[in-house]
Enzyme design. Sequence first.
Site, PDB file in Angstrom:
ATOM      1  N   ILE A  36       0.848  -1.194   0.000  1.00 34.31           N
ATOM      2  CA  ILE A  36       0.000   0.000   0.000  1.00 34.31           C
ATOM      3  C   ILE A  36       0.884   1.246   0.000  1.00 34.31           C
ATOM      4  CG2 ILE A  36      -1.712   1.295   1.372  1.00 34.31           C
ATOM      5  CD1 ILE A  36      -2.354  -1.536   2.703  1.00 34.31           C
ATOM      6  N   CYS A  37       0.508   2.246  -0.793  1.00 31.92           N
ATOM      7  CA  CYS A  37       1.159   3.554  -0.700  1.00 31.92           C
ATOM      8  C   CYS A  37       0.085   4.622  -0.889  1.00 31.92           C
ATOM      9  CB  CYS A  37       2.314   3.691  -1.703  1.00 31.92           C
ATOM     10  SG  CYS A  37       1.788   3.807  -3.424  1.00 31.92           S
ATOM     11  N   ARG A  38       0.499   5.831  -1.269  1.00 30.00           N
ATOM     12  CA  ARG A  38      -0.477   6.917  -1.394  1.00 30.00           C
ATOM     13  C   ARG A  38      -1.371   6.734  -2.614  1.00 30.00           C
ATOM     14  NH1 ARG A  38      -1.310  12.117  -3.476  1.00 30.00           N
ATOM     15  NH2 ARG A  38       0.307  11.693  -5.017  1.00 30.00           N
TER      16      ARG A  38
END
Length: 103
Positions: A66-68
């Site tokens: 998961i990231c932005r």
Amino acid sequence: MEQEIKIITPSELNERIEKGEKLELIDVREHEEVANGMVPGAKHMPMGEIPIRMEELDKGKEYIFICRSGRRSENVCHYLQDQGFKCVNMVGGMLEWDGEVEF
């Protein structure tokens, strides 16, 4: 030849969490970004630390990254998949996450 990266949408991930599935979630954002909240149960491992923290990961497990926005986590997936890990990228990232967050 580069392998396809498996993907999951934020809503699919939220459904799986709500069902109580035991998932291996890793948030690769920077410290100041995760201060705004992470997906419940996610482990924080900034993208830049992945090469030196790979030994914390188990090749027998599947990890959801998961990231932005989904771009950095996709890069991490390519890198780790090349090292023999099972990876799934959460497309859309936290920008599209509308589930609960924990701090």
